[in-house]
Scaffold this active site. Structure first.
Site, PDB file in Angstrom:
ATOM      1  N   GLY A  36     -30.917  11.121  62.236  1.00  0.00           N
ATOM      2  CA  GLY A  36     -29.965  11.011  61.037  1.00  0.00           C
ATOM      3  C   GLY A  36     -29.290  12.430  61.159  1.00  0.00           C
TER       4      GLY A  36
ATOM      5  N   LYS B 201     -38.919  13.384  74.362  1.00  0.00           N
ATOM      6  CA  LYS B 201     -39.457  13.924  73.541  1.00  0.00           C
ATOM      7  C   LYS B 201     -40.843  14.261  73.760  1.00  0.00           C
ATOM      8  CE  LYS B 201     -36.286  11.988  70.078  1.00  0.00           C
ATOM      9  NZ  LYS B 201     -35.920  10.757  69.152  1.00  0.00           N
TER      10      LYS B 201
ATOM     11  N   THR C 156     -21.722  13.384  64.856  1.00  0.00           N
ATOM     12  CA  THR C 156     -22.654  13.075  63.803  1.00  0.00           C
ATOM     13  C   THR C 156     -23.356  14.549  63.590  1.00  0.00           C
ATOM     14  OG1 THR C 156     -22.774  11.032  64.346  1.00  0.00           O
ATOM     15  CG2 THR C 156     -24.680  11.492  62.911  1.00  0.00           C
ATOM     16  N   VAL C 157     -23.989  15.221  64.384  1.00  0.00           N
ATOM     17  CA  VAL C 157     -24.804  15.927  64.396  1.00  0.00           C
ATOM     18  C   VAL C 157     -24.146  17.451  64.087  1.00  0.00           C
ATOM     19  CG1 VAL C 157     -27.021  17.510  65.012  1.00  0.00           C
ATOM     20  CG2 VAL C 157     -26.738  15.128  65.599  1.00  0.00           C
TER      21      VAL C 157
ATOM     22  N   GLU D 220     -35.372  22.992  67.538  1.00  0.00           N
ATOM     23  CA  GLU D 220     -36.325  22.457  66.782  1.00  0.00           C
ATOM     24  C   GLU D 220     -35.783  20.972  66.719  1.00  0.00           C
ATOM     25  OE1 GLU D 220     -39.115  23.819  64.745  1.00  0.00           O
ATOM     26  OE2 GLU D 220     -39.020  21.627  64.781  1.00  0.00           O
TER      27      GLU D 220
HETATM   28  N1  HSE Z   1     -32.127   7.339  68.884  1.00  0.00           N
HETATM   29  C1  HSE Z   1     -32.981   8.345  68.496  1.00  0.00           C
HETATM   30  C2  HSE Z   1     -34.304   7.633  67.510  1.00  0.00           C
HETATM   31  C3  HSE Z   1     -32.443   9.399  67.612  1.00  0.00           C
HETATM   32  O1  HSE Z   1     -33.844   6.290  67.299  1.00  0.00           O
HETATM   33  O2  HSE Z   1     -35.169   8.177  67.077  1.00  0.00           O
HETATM   34  C4  HSE Z   1     -33.148  10.722  67.423  1.00  0.00           C
HETATM   35  O3  HSE Z   1     -33.270  11.331  68.535  1.00  0.00           O
END
Ligand code: HSE
Length: 401
Positions: free
Chosen positions: A297, A200, A11-12, A124
């Site tokens: 996304g 995160k 995806t990314v 980032e």
């Molecule tokens: N699974 C993560 C979310 C994707 O739902 O935010 C982005 O890191």
């Protein structure tokens, strides 16, 4: 021309190629040179794909090609991403990644390797998807002593909690619907148990301190125990439930945690709905600032990876400073943290609860079988002891003001 390789055409990774192609003229202008995707590394072949001729299966082709100076690591997971990234940096090739797991696990080492080899390890896209938050922490807020970061850092759980709030639905039903729509993974554990948000906030906290905050030491609680009834009560007191990831640098220590919180409708993070993310940062000179946008996304995340590529292209042979050393940050035990709590008990426990929690504010949402209330300010330890003394609770959610 700057030659790039993309590791992982999922995806990314495919988003990175798409962003570079779609905004080619603007990106090249901003980079100061033309960017070209020379290789795409993947185990699979992509017959019919416009970039099928760039797909390779052997990483050594990329590593040993002196023309390639920037690598986009969009594979995810620890291995082989760790070995590939490490070897690229040792060869003086910059790495731009969306891989929060790898950044949380090996950030300080990979940043040091980049410094030693005059290139960059940029990430980032690892937090907040397309929201610029790493760059503000590294560049824009350098005059600040940052003392608090509070974020909605996971789009999946924010979507689920938003739908529970809007529709009065239960967790399991909304999760099922989110999976059917492709918003939640088939295995949603990392999101709903808070592990993704934990990594995160570990990254953001490490940048806040300039030292390493170990994600394994962060208290993490997910949203699986939140019910439709919790939202019924929350509405009664003009609040909603959000999964917050937070860290605070206070006089009594540094703490970080991930848990569901009841926040008031006036709280700046209250209006962050659906799959959106936001990060609320407090600095001692600036005060509050907030960063908001699409936290996940394909294209938003890819856009953040490409912004790092542009940064690398602008600084050939130079390391963009990032302060995140190996030295470990000692985390304060959250048992000592003080706050108010929302608690639900059975109606039969009312008398005992009232005498145990002498200061309380009852919340009547018309559920006659229950006694629900908000406690006074107390430590987590004191709260747990009191709840245990009255025989436990149906649920409890921390309050954030
Ligand atoms: N699974 C993560 C979310 C994707 O739902 O935010 C982005 O890191």
């Amino acid at each position: 021309m700057i030659q790039i390789a993309v590791l992982g055409y999922g995806t990314v990774g495919s988003g990175v190629v798409e962003v570079i192609e779609a905004n080619k003229a603007d990106i090249n202008k901003k980079a100061g040179e033309e960017l070209n995707v020379k290789y795409i590394l993947d185990l699979r072949d992509f017959p019919g794909d416009p970039y099928e001729d760039k797909v390779v299966h052997d990483y050594n082709m990329i590593l040993n090609d002196p023309e390639v100076s920037i690598i986009c690591e969009t594979m995810g997971g620890n291995e082989p991403a760790y070995t590939f990234s490490k070897n690229a940096l040792l060869a003086g090739k910059s790495v731009c990644t969306s891989n929060k797991e790898l950044v949380a696990n090996h950030g300080p080492e990979l940043i040091r390797l980049a410094r030693e080899n005059h290139c960059n390890y940029l990430f980032e896209a690892s937090v907040g998807g397309g929201i610029p938050i790493i760059r503000p922490l590294n560049y824009s807020l350098t005059a600040e002593k940052l003392d608090a970061i509070t974020g909605i850092l996971n789009g999946t759980t924010n979507y689920i909690l938003t739908k529970m709030d809007e529709n009065g639905a239960d967790f399991a039903d909304v999760l099922k619907e989110a999976q059917e729509k492709g918003y939640a993974e088939k295995n949603p554990e990392a999101d709903v148990e808070g592990y993704d948000a934990c990594r995160k906030i570990a990254i953001l906290s490490s940048l806040m301190k300039g030292k390493n905050v170990n994600y394994e030491e962060i208290y993490t609680e997910g949203i699986t125990k939140i019910t439709a009834e919790d939202f019924t009560y929350a509405k009664k007191i003009n609040r909603s439930v959000k999964l917050l990831a937070m860290s605070k640098d206070a006089e009594d220590g540094f703490f970080a945690m991930v848990a569901p919180f009841m926040i008031s409708r006036d709280h700046p993070l209250h209006s962050v709905s659906d799959v959106f993310n936001a990060v609320y940062v407090h600095g001692n000179m600036l005060g509050d600032s907030m960063y908001y946008g699409r936290g996940a996304g394909k294209l938003p995340t890819a856009s953040a990876v490409v912004s790092d590529v542009v940064d690398c292209a602008r600084h050939p042979g130079k390391t963009i400073m990032c302060f995140w050393d190996d030295e470990k940050v000692a985390l304060t035990d959250i048992a000592d943290l003080k706050r108010r709590f929302f608690v639900r008990m059975s109606a039969a426990q009312k008398e005992q609860a009232v005498s145990a929690f002498d200061t309380y504010e009852e919340v009547d949402a018309g559920i006659s079988s229950e006694f629900a209330f908000i406690t006074g300010v107390m430590s987590e330890k004191e709260f747990d002891e009191k709840v245990a003394a009255v025989g436990g609770a149906i649920n409890r959610i921390r309050l954030e003001d």
